[in-house]
Scaffold this motif. Structure first.
Motif, PDB file in Angstrom:
ATOM      1  N   ILE A 136     -46.882   7.692   7.766  1.00 23.30           N
ATOM      2  CA  ILE A 136     -48.119   8.611   8.150  1.00 23.30           C
ATOM      3  C   ILE A 136     -49.062   7.154   8.951  1.00 23.30           C
ATOM      4  O   ILE A 136     -48.540   6.038   8.373  1.00 23.30           O
ATOM      5  CB  ILE A 136     -48.609   8.908   6.638  1.00 23.30           C
ATOM      6  CG1 ILE A 136     -47.788   8.962   5.861  1.00 23.30           C
ATOM      7  CG2 ILE A 136     -49.991   8.943   6.896  1.00 23.30           C
ATOM      8  CD1 ILE A 136     -48.974  10.739   5.345  1.00 23.30           C
ATOM      9  N   GLY A 137     -49.428   7.168   9.486  1.00 20.81           N
ATOM     10  CA  GLY A 137     -50.400   5.990  10.077  1.00 20.81           C
ATOM     11  C   GLY A 137     -51.723   6.519   9.849  1.00 20.81           C
ATOM     12  O   GLY A 137     -52.049   7.962  10.343  1.00 20.81           O
ATOM     13  N   VAL A 138     -53.169   6.434   9.727  1.00 20.14           N
ATOM     14  CA  VAL A 138     -54.550   6.648   9.904  1.00 20.14           C
ATOM     15  C   VAL A 138     -55.371   5.474   9.695  1.00 20.14           C
ATOM     16  O   VAL A 138     -55.287   4.297   9.777  1.00 20.14           O
ATOM     17  CB  VAL A 138     -54.398   7.200   8.254  1.00 20.14           C
ATOM     18  CG1 VAL A 138     -54.430   6.454   7.399  1.00 20.14           C
ATOM     19  CG2 VAL A 138     -55.491   8.319   7.940  1.00 20.14           C
ATOM     20  N   GLU A 139     -56.054   5.769  10.889  1.00 18.01           N
ATOM     21  CA  GLU A 139     -57.525   5.392  10.890  1.00 18.01           C
ATOM     22  C   GLU A 139     -58.900   6.058  10.899  1.00 18.01           C
ATOM     23  O   GLU A 139     -58.684   6.859  11.398  1.00 18.01           O
ATOM     24  CB  GLU A 139     -57.502   3.830  11.764  1.00 18.01           C
ATOM     25  CG  GLU A 139     -58.775   2.597  12.092  1.00 18.01           C
ATOM     26  CD  GLU A 139     -57.550   2.343  10.922  1.00 18.01           C
ATOM     27  OE1 GLU A 139     -56.760   1.505  10.806  1.00 18.01           O
ATOM     28  OE2 GLU A 139     -58.017   1.800   9.738  1.00 18.01           O
ATOM     29  N   VAL A 140     -60.292   5.819  10.208  1.00 11.57           N
ATOM     30  CA  VAL A 140     -61.174   6.416  10.735  1.00 11.57           C
ATOM     31  C   VAL A 140     -62.521   5.232  10.823  1.00 11.57           C
ATOM     32  O   VAL A 140     -62.384   4.306  10.176  1.00 11.57           O
ATOM     33  CB  VAL A 140     -61.887   7.099   9.213  1.00 11.57           C
ATOM     34  CG1 VAL A 140     -62.865   7.394   9.426  1.00 11.57           C
ATOM     35  CG2 VAL A 140     -60.182   7.959   8.922  1.00 11.57           C
ATOM     36  N   GLN A 141     -63.175   4.895  12.024  1.00  9.78           N
ATOM     37  CA  GLN A 141     -63.443   3.493  12.194  1.00  9.78           C
ATOM     38  C   GLN A 141     -64.784   4.787  12.005  1.00  9.78           C
ATOM     39  O   GLN A 141     -65.716   3.077  13.171  1.00  9.78           O
ATOM     40  CB  GLN A 141     -62.821   3.601  13.855  1.00  9.78           C
ATOM     41  CG  GLN A 141     -61.362   2.713  13.444  1.00  9.78           C
ATOM     42  CD  GLN A 141     -60.693   2.083  14.325  1.00  9.78           C
ATOM     43  OE1 GLN A 141     -60.725   3.133  16.227  1.00  9.78           O
ATOM     44  NE2 GLN A 141     -60.514   1.281  15.014  1.00  9.78           N
ATOM     45  N   ASN A 142     -64.958   5.293  12.767  1.00  7.69           N
ATOM     46  CA  ASN A 142     -66.178   5.940  13.418  1.00  7.69           C
ATOM     47  C   ASN A 142     -67.851   6.026  12.494  1.00  7.69           C
ATOM     48  O   ASN A 142     -68.538   6.817  11.995  1.00  7.69           O
ATOM     49  CB  ASN A 142     -65.902   7.299  14.027  1.00  7.69           C
ATOM     50  CG  ASN A 142     -65.688   7.515  15.380  1.00  7.69           C
ATOM     51  OD1 ASN A 142     -66.469   6.830  16.193  1.00  7.69           O
ATOM     52  ND2 ASN A 142     -64.600   7.903  15.558  1.00  7.69           N
ATOM     53  N   THR A 143     -67.057   5.103  11.789  1.00  6.38           N
ATOM     54  CA  THR A 143     -68.226   5.002  10.529  1.00  6.38           C
ATOM     55  C   THR A 143     -69.213   4.017  10.341  1.00  6.38           C
ATOM     56  O   THR A 143     -70.522   3.629   9.407  1.00  6.38           O
ATOM     57  CB  THR A 143     -67.251   4.238   9.176  1.00  6.38           C
ATOM     58  OG1 THR A 143     -66.749   2.817   9.173  1.00  6.38           O
ATOM     59  CG2 THR A 143     -66.303   5.597   8.560  1.00  6.38           C
ATOM     60  N   VAL A 144     -68.891   2.763  11.517  1.00  4.65           N
ATOM     61  CA  VAL A 144     -69.962   1.892  11.289  1.00  4.65           C
ATOM     62  C   VAL A 144     -70.062   1.643  13.108  1.00  4.65           C
ATOM     63  O   VAL A 144     -69.975   2.963  13.526  1.00  4.65           O
ATOM     64  CB  VAL A 144     -69.226   0.578  11.115  1.00  4.65           C
ATOM     65  CG1 VAL A 144     -68.915   0.153   9.133  1.00  4.65           C
ATOM     66  CG2 VAL A 144     -68.416   0.145  12.239  1.00  4.65           C
ATOM     67  N   LYS A 145     -71.492   1.183  13.066  1.00  5.80           N
ATOM     68  CA  LYS A 145     -71.875   0.743  14.439  1.00  5.80           C
ATOM     69  C   LYS A 145     -70.614  -0.267  15.269  1.00  5.80           C
ATOM     70  O   LYS A 145     -70.346  -0.933  15.083  1.00  5.80           O
ATOM     71  CB  LYS A 145     -73.091   0.211  14.663  1.00  5.80           C
ATOM     72  CG  LYS A 145     -74.361   1.217  14.754  1.00  5.80           C
ATOM     73  CD  LYS A 145     -75.754   0.612  14.802  1.00  5.80           C
ATOM     74  CE  LYS A 145     -76.788   1.363  14.249  1.00  5.80           C
ATOM     75  NZ  LYS A 145     -78.564   1.381  14.705  1.00  5.80           N
ATOM     76  N   ALA A 146     -70.940   0.527  16.562  1.00  4.52           N
ATOM     77  CA  ALA A 146     -69.822  -0.700  17.640  1.00  4.52           C
ATOM     78  C   ALA A 146     -69.820  -1.882  17.362  1.00  4.52           C
ATOM     79  O   ALA A 146     -68.897  -2.315  17.276  1.00  4.52           O
ATOM     80  CB  ALA A 146     -69.813  -0.743  19.292  1.00  4.52           C
ATOM     81  N   VAL A 147     -71.073  -2.488  17.465  1.00  2.10           N
ATOM     82  CA  VAL A 147     -70.996  -3.641  17.164  1.00  2.10           C
ATOM     83  C   VAL A 147     -70.394  -4.360  15.652  1.00  2.10           C
ATOM     84  O   VAL A 147     -69.570  -5.483  15.818  1.00  2.10           O
ATOM     85  CB  VAL A 147     -72.578  -4.569  16.743  1.00  2.10           C
ATOM     86  CG1 VAL A 147     -73.569  -3.899  16.226  1.00  2.10           C
ATOM     87  CG2 VAL A 147     -72.648  -5.862  17.522  1.00  2.10           C
ATOM     88  N   TYR A 148     -70.892  -3.144  15.197  1.00  2.19           N
ATOM     89  CA  TYR A 148     -70.308  -3.966  13.097  1.00  2.19           C
ATOM     90  C   TYR A 148     -68.393  -3.969  13.071  1.00  2.19           C
ATOM     91  O   TYR A 148     -68.229  -4.234  12.610  1.00  2.19           O
ATOM     92  CB  TYR A 148     -70.347  -3.148  12.434  1.00  2.19           C
ATOM     93  CG  TYR A 148     -72.130  -3.344  11.777  1.00  2.19           C
ATOM     94  CD1 TYR A 148     -72.766  -5.041  12.112  1.00  2.19           C
ATOM     95  CD2 TYR A 148     -73.428  -2.439  12.722  1.00  2.19           C
ATOM     96  CE1 TYR A 148     -73.628  -4.973  11.700  1.00  2.19           C
ATOM     97  CE2 TYR A 148     -74.735  -2.669  12.470  1.00  2.19           C
ATOM     98  CZ  TYR A 148     -74.651  -4.422  12.133  1.00  2.19           C
ATOM     99  OH  TYR A 148     -76.115  -4.681  11.799  1.00  2.19           O
ATOM    100  N   GLY A 149     -67.798  -2.931  14.167  1.00  3.49           N
ATOM    101  CA  GLY A 149     -66.728  -2.130  14.183  1.00  3.49           C
ATOM    102  C   GLY A 149     -65.598  -3.742  14.959  1.00  3.49           C
ATOM    103  O   GLY A 149     -64.919  -3.259  14.961  1.00  3.49           O
TER     104      GLY A 149
END
Lengths: 415, 415
Positions: free
Chosen positions: B123-136
């Motif tokens: 399995i591969g997984v990522e959940v990235q939309n938890t922070v604003k782009a600049v923090y991302g």
């Protein structure tokens, strides 16, 4: 039942000082070595046993939380800090909370068994003293189910999870005997650390560590209901490394068999991170991993002469004696209190100090355990050397992540 | 040269929607599924191809930065979210920045080759939309050498690293032809995404994506000197999964050979994270990983009929065509601009949209690539199906982490 399809050897074990409170060279406000340093120091110490970097086919790096302690991911790509000629070698970081080091070894073992490599440089590393303890506790809570459990949380997430276990054990089996055993485990950790120059508690000068522990009974103002600070493993920076090799890899490394230990059992079991323990007094995932490791080795736990277990808290050591099958449910406290796990006891455990005495650089601990077993079985343990009885020639490690959720157990014997 | 000691099959590939800007169901302020959801959704989709959880021996989860995006480590212990009967199965999380998915596959392959498992749920997984782009961007900078490179940094760390590559390429080989090729790659990504209902750009309705790209030329006020937003892969949440199996594992899964692809080449190369690229116009680690994969497969790149490459930015795709050896240094721009990499071109690449069209849930991308190759080689690619020429029956993936630092390349053919 699983078997190992070819002989696997562990050799050339090394680890760094466990840096943190207690070490004379540690100062919370002075600059300290970073991740890169510990990877290089531990890896180069292994390399010093070898003819050169050509004896290394691959790298595996176990690390838990550099992403938050150091804002650094992608640790596999630090392998060439050990030696520039390792550039382009396959290298990977693996993680399973505080079992990351155990998982690094399991990954290296599979790589050798797969015949994609004959010699894997296996490193564990963690640098935790970058943040204040309260932030560190939040970071370590990522070993549990953060979105679920953290809500019930507090500033000391993991100590409180194991404090619950200690409370349940005390309720069922008696407060006084449990408390005494916890104190004895702390005392043993300090005594063993005093014999290990790399240990965080090496210079611990308490005249009576047991008495000090016993006097510091948790009360309503304590940070946990059933643990004190002496019951906890240390906040540590450090690295550990060794070479995992096939017969061919061992020959290429130029290391004699009598300086190698052979892996004869490997057990890896993983629980459900989102589920609370079914019985707070039982380490069910540990029990399953150990059962698998002993089954693969084809031995009984009574044939094991030396142990390295995951004493993240003193209570965990008591529960682990039961999970190992060395004693029955509720008998772990007496087993420890009677001195069985001391260096001069029947089943010496954590002879170099373990997580409480040596320290607990989380991602490194699983590898550090195998290094200590390698030292003991090959006679390289210096001042903390124990005698390995001829009829109990095996060493066993337990690397645990989270609240008994990821566990890797290995059984070794001298090659 | 390395070989695979037994046949390895990849089957039952599935992935979730890539959620993020562009998807109609995405709203930045509304609650969204978490990590746990994507692991369960992707894993259960694979399980639906199997007779039951008894067909799965182990789990491997590739993830880059849940530690910071979601404050969650220890993802291996989420395996039993797929099915409760998977409790106690071995399971591990592996990480190598954006190559985490490729590393998950390499780890699963070694597990099967080692004979410790016959079937590994990968399995591969990522959940990235938890922070604003600049923090991302700061989080993703952990794929580089944070303590070193970040100092030179800015709010868009990785786009700027690849913007430097684009600038160097333009300087050496010409601005206009490079810019045109970047626009053509963007256009191709959108056209392919429109054919893939799970793609983040599936409903992209730009009348002329190429013209839109070309009109948005970087200028002194742009976030990068040589890239615009269309040149960048997406910020995405998603999961991908498949089963990696031996002959026995395939039989136990009850899956017919014509629904399987066989791994015939595996190349894994890792550069020095602390060193800048020697030549900004060359992906040297990618080139080495591809060389190894093709050598193990015993084929020339001209025998490959379909590719999944790591187009984190449009310029990366151009450089990758050169690293693959499909064209010489400086010829990648013309190779792409001429349409060779389109679905109707000679060497179709990223047919389901790739990182720019489908999206880039970082830890999932490497697995998602293999799923798309599985779909293409078994005729399961639906509206984005391409014809695989009989004399070019191979599919090739490139999973890259950081600035060309960790690369896993796989070569497959229909079983």
């Amino acid at each position: 039942m699983k078997t190992l399809r070819k002989p696997i050897y562990f050799v050339a074990g090394e680890y760094t000082v466990s840096l943190g409170t207690g070490r004379p060279e540690f100062h919370p406000k002075k600059p300290r070595p970073g991740l890169e340093h510990y990877i290089a120091e531990a890896g180069r110490a292994v390399l010093a046993h070898l003819p050169g970097p050509e004896a290394i086919d691959e790298g595996v790096i176990g690390n838990f939380m550099a992403a938050r302690f150091n804002r650094q991911g992608h640790l596999g790509a630090f392998l060439s800090l050990v030696h520039e000629d390792l550039r382009y070698r396959p290298s990977i970081r693996v993680e399973g909370a505080c079992a990351s080091g155990g998982l690094a070894m399991a990954t290296a073992v599979k790589s050798v068994l797969s015949e994609q490599a004959d010699a894997v440089l296996t490193i564990g590393v963690e640098v935790q003293n970058t943040v204040k303890a309260v932030y560190g506790a939040d970071i370590l809570a990522g070993a549990g189910h953060y979105a679920g459990e953290r809500k019930q949380g507090n500033a000391h997430f993991f100590p409180c999870r194991f404090s619950e276990r200690a409370g349940a054990y005390m309720d069922r089996y008696g407060v006084e005997r449990t408390w005494e055993a916890m104190g004895r485990w702390y005392e043993q950790a300090v005594l063993n650390a005093r014999a290990n120059p790399k240990a965080q508690e090496h210079t611990n000068a308490l005249p009576d560590p047991f008495a000090t522990h016993q006097q510091s009974k948790p009360n309503p103002r304590s940070f946990c209901d059933h643990l004190n600070v002496f019951d906890c493993s240390k906040v540590s920076d450090g690295g550990a490394a060794l070479l995992v090799a096939s017969e061919e890899g061992l020959a290429r490394a130029g290391i004699a068999k009598d300086q190698a230990i052979q892996l004869v059992g490997l057990g890896h079991a993983v629980g459900d991170l989102t589920a609370p323990p079914e019985d707070l007094t039982v380490l069910d995932t540990t029990r399953e991993a150990v059962r698998r490791a002993l089954a693969m080795a084809g031995i009984d736990v009574r044939e094991v002469g030396v142990f390295e277990i995951h004493d993240c808290f003193t209570i965990t050591a008591i529960l682990t004696c039961e999970a190992l099958g060395l004693c029955g449910p509720g008998e772990g406290a007496d087993y420890v209190a009677a001195g069985n796990t001391r260096r001069d006891g029947a089943t010496p455990m954590n002879t170099g100090g373990g997580l409480i005495g040596y320290g607990h650089p989380t991602g490194a601990s699983g590898v550090r355990m195998a290094v200590d077993i390698w030292r003991q079985l090959t006679g390289n343990a210096g001042d903390y050397q124990v005698e390995i009885p001829a009829d109990r020639p095996y060493g066993l490690t337990i690397s645990m992540g989270g609240n008994d959720k990821s566990v890797v157990s290995c059984v070794f014997r001298r090659a």
